[in-house]
Design an enzyme around this catalytic site. Structure first.
Site, PDB file in Angstrom:
ATOM      1  N   GLN A  76     -14.648  -1.137   1.649  1.00 11.58           N
ATOM      2  CA  GLN A  76     -13.606  -0.407   0.918  1.00 11.58           C
ATOM      3  C   GLN A  76     -13.684  -0.711  -0.581  1.00 11.58           C
ATOM      4  O   GLN A  76     -13.380   0.143  -1.409  1.00 11.58           O
ATOM      5  CB  GLN A  76     -12.214  -0.706   1.485  1.00 11.58           C
ATOM      6  CG  GLN A  76     -11.725  -2.142   1.417  1.00 11.58           C
ATOM      7  CD  GLN A  76     -11.154  -2.562   0.077  1.00 11.58           C
ATOM      8  OE1 GLN A  76     -10.772  -1.702  -0.720  1.00 11.58           O
ATOM      9  NE2 GLN A  76     -11.124  -3.843  -0.183  1.00 11.58           N
TER      10      GLN A  76
ATOM     11  N   LYS B  48       0.809  -1.218   0.000  1.00  8.12           N
ATOM     12  CA  LYS B  48       0.000   0.000   0.000  1.00  8.12           C
ATOM     13  C   LYS B  48       0.846   1.274   0.000  1.00  8.12           C
ATOM     14  O   LYS B  48       0.479   2.257  -0.648  1.00  8.12           O
ATOM     15  CB  LYS B  48      -0.962  -0.006   1.185  1.00  8.12           C
ATOM     16  CG  LYS B  48      -2.024  -1.096   1.068  1.00  8.12           C
ATOM     17  CD  LYS B  48      -2.989  -1.080   2.232  1.00  8.12           C
ATOM     18  CE  LYS B  48      -4.018  -2.193   2.076  1.00  8.12           C
ATOM     19  NZ  LYS B  48      -5.028  -2.191   3.154  1.00  8.12           N
TER      20      LYS B  48
END
Length: 270
Positions: free
Chosen positions: A244, A65
């Protein structure tokens, strides 16, 4: 048909292709969404190949990420704060846009399960990209305090300083944890290897809540451990994952899918 992917290591556990396929069916979107294992030294190269092949966007999971954020030349405010991204969009002019949708996914799942964060003491275990993506929305939910704990305390300290103006936040090393909390969130990837983070069991108040950002076809080791130590409710990250994913889908396709139906379908198939 527009192409999307999710990248991670490991990745075989990912339900993202199923989730986005369900979203596409619901909303009549012509997309194909697949998963790809990236080796630790090939992530950036894999993304470049996908863009060259005409990919429209991707999700990024552990441990990439922060590297995904660094690939982008246009970032959202929440990704800038997190210094991490789980959603990349590839525009026709070559721009790579980065966003993080983890925070809304987590908070909405907690609220959906009757966990009101206002006034709570929260322990966030881990200080990587998964943690940084959820700190702002957690603090905006007005807990009494948020403690970030990490094996290397310097990473937790950096996050506490970055997000300090959003609320009461502090950093601790794992071996400094000597209090109990209303809610304990595991943002580490330990459950993927069937391990526990190196934190003491006294972190759980009696009748507290626990949340593991990892999920699987059975309760994670962290969820089981939390129940063994007297929590009232322990959740895995499936609801967060769907939440998400829906935010990512909206960024790419500008349409909002029905979350609850997909969560129920996944639970039935796990």
């Amino acid at each position: 048909m527009d192409q999307y992917k999710v990248y991670g290591n490991p990745i075989k556990q990912s339900k993202s292709p199923l989730i986005h396929t369900e979203f596409a069916k619901q909303t009549d979107q012509a997309i194909e969404y697949t998963s790809q294992l990236s080796e630790l030294d090939t992530f950036e190269q894999d993304i470049a190949h996908f863009i060259k092949a005409g990919g429209k966007g991707c999700n990024v999971t552990m441990p990439f990420k922060e590297r995904a954020f660094n690939l982008a030349n246009k970032v959202s405010e929440r990704a800038q704060l997190a210094q991490a991204a789980n959603t990349l969009s590839f525009l026709e002019d070559g721009t790579i846009e980065a966003d993080t949708t983890d925070g809304p996914g987590l908070v909405n799942d907690l609220l959906a399960n009757g966990i009101c964060l206002k006034g709570m003491s929260i322990l966030l275990v881990g200080a990587g990209g998964a943690a940084s993506g959820v700190i702002q929305p957690l603090l905006q939910s007005q807990p009494r305090m948020l403690v970030i704990a990490n094996r290397t305390v310097s990473k937790a300290t950096e996050l506490a300083q970055r997000f300090g103006h959003f609320g009461n936040i502090e950093a601790k090393a794992f071996n400094e944890l000597d209090e109990s909390y209303d809610l304990v969130i595991n943002s580490t990837s330990t459950s993927l290897t069937n391990e526990l983070p190196a934190v003491p069991s006294k972190i759980f108040k009696q009748n507290a809540y626990a949340y593991d950002m990892v999920y699987g076809d059975k309760p994670t080791l962290f969820v089981e451990w939390a129940y063994q130590n007297g929590v009232k409710l322990a959740l895995d990250g499936l609801g967060m994952l769907v939440g998400q994913a829906a935010e990512s889908f909206y960024i790419w396709r500008n349409v909002k899918p029905d979350l609850l139906a997909v969560v129920e379908k996944l639970r039935g198939e796990l």
